[in-house]
Design a protein around this motif. Structure first.
Motif, mmCIF file in Angstrom:
data_model
loop_
_atom_site.group_PDB
_atom_site.id
_atom_site.type_symbol
_atom_site.label_atom_id
_atom_site.label_comp_id
_atom_site.label_asym_id
_atom_site.label_seq_id
_atom_site.Cartn_x
_atom_site.Cartn_y
_atom_site.Cartn_z
ATOM 1 N N ALA A 37 33.096 -20.012 -18.347
ATOM 2 C CA ALA A 37 33.090 -18.585 -18.664
ATOM 3 C C ALA A 37 33.192 -18.375 -20.167
ATOM 4 O O ALA A 37 32.547 -17.474 -20.727
ATOM 5 C CB ALA A 37 34.243 -17.890 -17.939
ATOM 6 N N ALA A 199 34.131 -9.029 -19.246
ATOM 7 C CA ALA A 199 34.469 -8.747 -17.849
ATOM 8 C C ALA A 199 33.601 -9.564 -16.896
ATOM 9 O O ALA A 199 34.094 -10.120 -15.904
ATOM 10 C CB ALA A 199 34.297 -7.250 -17.567
ATOM 11 N N GLY A 200 32.299 -9.663 -17.219
ATOM 12 C CA GLY A 200 31.422 -10.466 -16.368
ATOM 13 C C GLY A 200 31.806 -11.926 -16.353
ATOM 14 O O GLY A 200 31.806 -12.577 -15.310
ATOM 15 N N ALA A 202 34.806 -13.104 -16.938
ATOM 16 C CA ALA A 202 36.054 -13.246 -16.195
ATOM 17 C C ALA A 202 35.818 -13.212 -14.694
ATOM 18 O O ALA A 202 36.387 -14.004 -13.932
ATOM 19 C CB ALA A 202 37.023 -12.135 -16.603
ATOM 20 N N VAL A 203 34.946 -12.288 -14.250
ATOM 21 C CA VAL A 203 34.648 -12.201 -12.811
ATOM 22 C C VAL A 203 33.952 -13.469 -12.332
ATOM 23 O O VAL A 203 34.275 -14.016 -11.273
ATOM 24 C CB VAL A 203 33.788 -10.952 -12.532
ATOM 25 C CG1 VAL A 203 33.285 -10.953 -11.093
ATOM 26 C CG2 VAL A 203 34.594 -9.691 -12.802
ATOM 27 N N MET A 204 32.984 -13.955 -13.125
ATOM 28 C CA MET A 204 32.273 -15.176 -12.735
ATOM 29 C C MET A 204 33.232 -16.363 -12.672
ATOM 30 O O MET A 204 33.205 -17.147 -11.716
ATOM 31 C CB MET A 204 31.154 -15.451 -13.730
ATOM 32 C CG MET A 204 30.316 -16.675 -13.387
ATOM 33 S SD MET A 204 29.068 -17.033 -14.631
ATOM 34 C CE MET A 204 30.127 -17.613 -15.973
ATOM 35 N N ARG A 206 36.442 -16.223 -12.217
ATOM 36 C CA ARG A 206 37.367 -16.038 -11.097
ATOM 37 C C ARG A 206 36.710 -16.409 -9.778
ATOM 38 O O ARG A 206 37.325 -17.057 -8.929
ATOM 39 C CB ARG A 206 37.828 -14.580 -11.059
ATOM 40 C CG ARG A 206 38.802 -14.276 -9.938
ATOM 41 C CD ARG A 206 39.133 -12.799 -9.898
ATOM 42 N NE ARG A 206 40.017 -12.482 -8.786
ATOM 43 C CZ ARG A 206 40.334 -11.256 -8.422
ATOM 44 N NH1 ARG A 206 39.855 -10.228 -9.093
ATOM 45 N NH2 ARG A 206 41.142 -11.052 -7.400
ATOM 46 N N ASN A 207 35.447 -15.994 -9.602
ATOM 47 C CA ASN A 207 34.755 -16.336 -8.354
ATOM 48 C C ASN A 207 34.573 -17.846 -8.222
ATOM 49 O O ASN A 207 34.773 -18.421 -7.133
ATOM 50 C CB ASN A 207 33.395 -15.639 -8.306
ATOM 51 C CG ASN A 207 33.513 -14.145 -8.114
ATOM 52 O OD1 ASN A 207 34.524 -13.652 -7.601
ATOM 53 N ND2 ASN A 207 32.512 -13.401 -8.522
ATOM 54 N N ARG A 210 37.870 -19.358 -7.425
ATOM 55 C CA ARG A 210 38.259 -19.076 -6.039
ATOM 56 C C ARG A 210 37.552 -20.011 -5.071
ATOM 57 O O ARG A 210 38.163 -20.524 -4.128
ATOM 58 C CB ARG A 210 37.924 -17.617 -5.707
ATOM 59 C CG ARG A 210 38.350 -17.186 -4.318
ATOM 60 C CD ARG A 210 37.916 -15.751 -4.058
ATOM 61 N NE ARG A 210 38.476 -14.856 -5.057
ATOM 62 C CZ ARG A 210 38.093 -13.582 -5.192
ATOM 63 N NH1 ARG A 210 37.136 -13.098 -4.416
ATOM 64 N NH2 ARG A 210 38.651 -12.817 -6.108
#
Length: 487
Positions: A37, A199-200, A202-204, A206-207, A210
């Protein structure tokens, strides 16, 4: 202890709340998802900054070129007027243009050699402007809504014969304002784009983290003993789903192997308990029957027979394990399947006649495969032996066992069929497991390992084994790939 004394006791020190957060941040910072990221964010930042700088540079360059083009056009027009009418015509046209649109941003001034103004829309030579021919940058004082403001300007000084000077310029405050607005717009756009990229990323991250955590948690539960747990699939078909599918397939195989190992252990313990008990009893009889040599010899022979059956069971287990592990894969060679089957049929033909069976062989030579002759012969012998044990006809059709060798579509097939009671369809897969016998009484000699060895040999040779209804009876079909160079 009184309340006052309790109140004077020192309070326990609390661990700072920032410590767990710092450890969590360090743990996340070490993950590959975070680094990926971060790399994505850095590339995104550089791309956005490059695009914004290019847009700003193009906008500023466009304004500069437009200003220069306007000045060149004005200077060219005034030069033509001077060439046609001299200084008087130049002064008249400058005076006329100076009285034009008040909102016009053009600046005109014609002076004598000593700087006395003759015509123009400014009264004096601009402060700070050098008196030399060529491009100039200077400032002018302008009244805007009753207030005096200082505006930047750009122009050129042209020296006319006889010492006259012509200043042609343009107020570039609007252009500067436009550039400033473009710059601020690009800065805010860049900040919004960077926030969106952060934000993108961080979301990527995080996914990704996960999905990796799901694999880790599943692996931890499997290590803890839950072999039935599997990595969840999202159905997206991405690389994580492919990885999860492969891991689940590996876990399925591990679970099958572990289950098979437990079943083998249980079956070995169950099936060898009785033979060991019989062996011990016969040895005791031989020990106690010292006065009867004939009885003692019979007991010893019975014990030897029992030991031979146990050794046969262990040899069968060893053969299955070696075949499943591919231990004989290097011993394969091209061979004619029909010749191997014919040899086995000739070997068992006397035994079949003695038990009232007709052993038939159908098949022409030339069906060549690559395999281990000894293992194939053992597998065929197991099939014939099973047919002799359980293939007796219940009607008047006669006891017949037929061996057929066929070829087609790049496959070589061996079919062993009988007219016995057959195997129910629901149990045709279970009979390939170790120590499985459908005979409840287990009175027929055997150890329940014959078909297990047949399946292991078939898989070792890249083939398969399947059971079918012979109506009546059972049909066993072994399929092998044809050796290269044959059809």
């Amino acid at each position: 202890m009184t309340i006052a004394e309790r109140l004077r006791l020192p309070l326990p020190r609390r661990r700072p709340a920032a410590a767990p957060l710092w450890r969590a941040a360090r743990r996340v910072g070490k993950t590959h998802a975070f680094r990926l990221a971060g790399l994505y964010f850095a590339v995104f930042v550089l791309s956005v900054l490059g695009v914004l700088f290019f847009v700003y540079w193009m906008s500023a360059d466009f304004v500069e070129r437009q200003t220069e083009a306007t000045l060149d056009a004005e200077i060219t027009g005034l030069a033509e007027q001077y060439a046609q009418g001299g200084i008087s015509a130049l002064v008249q046209i400058v005076a006329a243009r100076s009285q034009g649109n008040p909102g016009d941003s053009m600046i005109y001034l014609v002076t004598t050699q000593d700087g006395r103004p003759l015509a123009g829309n400014i009264t004096n030579w601009p402060a700070g402007a050098a008196v030399k021919p060529g491009p100039l940058s200077f400032t002018i004082e302008t009244q805007v809504k009753g207030h005096e403001q200082t505006h930047p300007a750009r122009g050129a000084l042209i020296v006319i014969p006889d010492g006259y000077r012509l200043l042609v310029g343009r107020d570039i405050s609007d252009a500067a304002t436009f550039r400033e607005r473009v710059k601020m717009t690009l800065i805010w756009s860049g900040l919004l784009a960077l926030a969106a990229g952060l934000a993108g990323g961080a979301v990527m991250g995080r996914n990704m983290l996960r999905r990796v955590e799901q694999v880790n948690r599943t692996a931890e539960r499997v290590v803890a003993g839950n072999l039935s747990d599997r990595v969840p699939l999202r159905g997206s078909g991405d690389e994580f789903d492919q990885l999860a599918g492969n891991l689940n397939g590996m876990l399925d195989q591990i679970e099958r192997l572990m289950t098979g190992m437990r079943e083998v252990t249980d079956n070995v313990a169950h099936d060898l308990k009785t033979p060991l008990a019989r062996l011990r009893a016969r040895l005791e009889l031989a020990l106690l029957g010292g006065a009867d040599p004939a009885g003692q010899s019979a007991a010893i022979r019975a014990a030897i027979d029992e030991a031979d059956r146990m050794l046969a069971t262990f040899n069968a287990l060893l053969g299955i394990a070696e075949a499943e592990a591919g231990a004989h894969r290097d011993h394969t060679a091209p061979l004619d399947l029909a010749d191997v089957v014919r040899s086995a049929a000739e070997l068992y033909e006397p035994v079949a006649e003695e038990r009232g069976f007709a052993l038939r062989f159908d098949g022409a030579s030339g069906v060549r495969i690559r395999g281990d002759r000894n293992l194939l012969s053992q597998a065929i012998a197991n099939l014939i032996d099973n047919a002799l044990k359980y293939g007796a006809s219940e009607g008047n059709g006669g006891n017949e066992i037929r061996l057929s060798v066929l070829a087609g579509e790049g496959k070589a097939m061996l079919v062993v069929s009988d007219h016995g009671p057959g195997i129910p369809e629901g149990e045709r897969e279970a009979v390939f497991d170790r120590f499985v016998r459908l005979e409840p009484s287990r009175s027929t000699p055997g150890n329940g390992l014959g078909l297990s060895l047949v399946r292991a040999v078939a898989h070792l040779h890249g083939g398969a084994v399947a059971l079918f209804d012979n109506d009546p009876g059972l049909k066993v079909r072994l399929t092998f790939p044809v050796a290269a160079g044959t059809s």
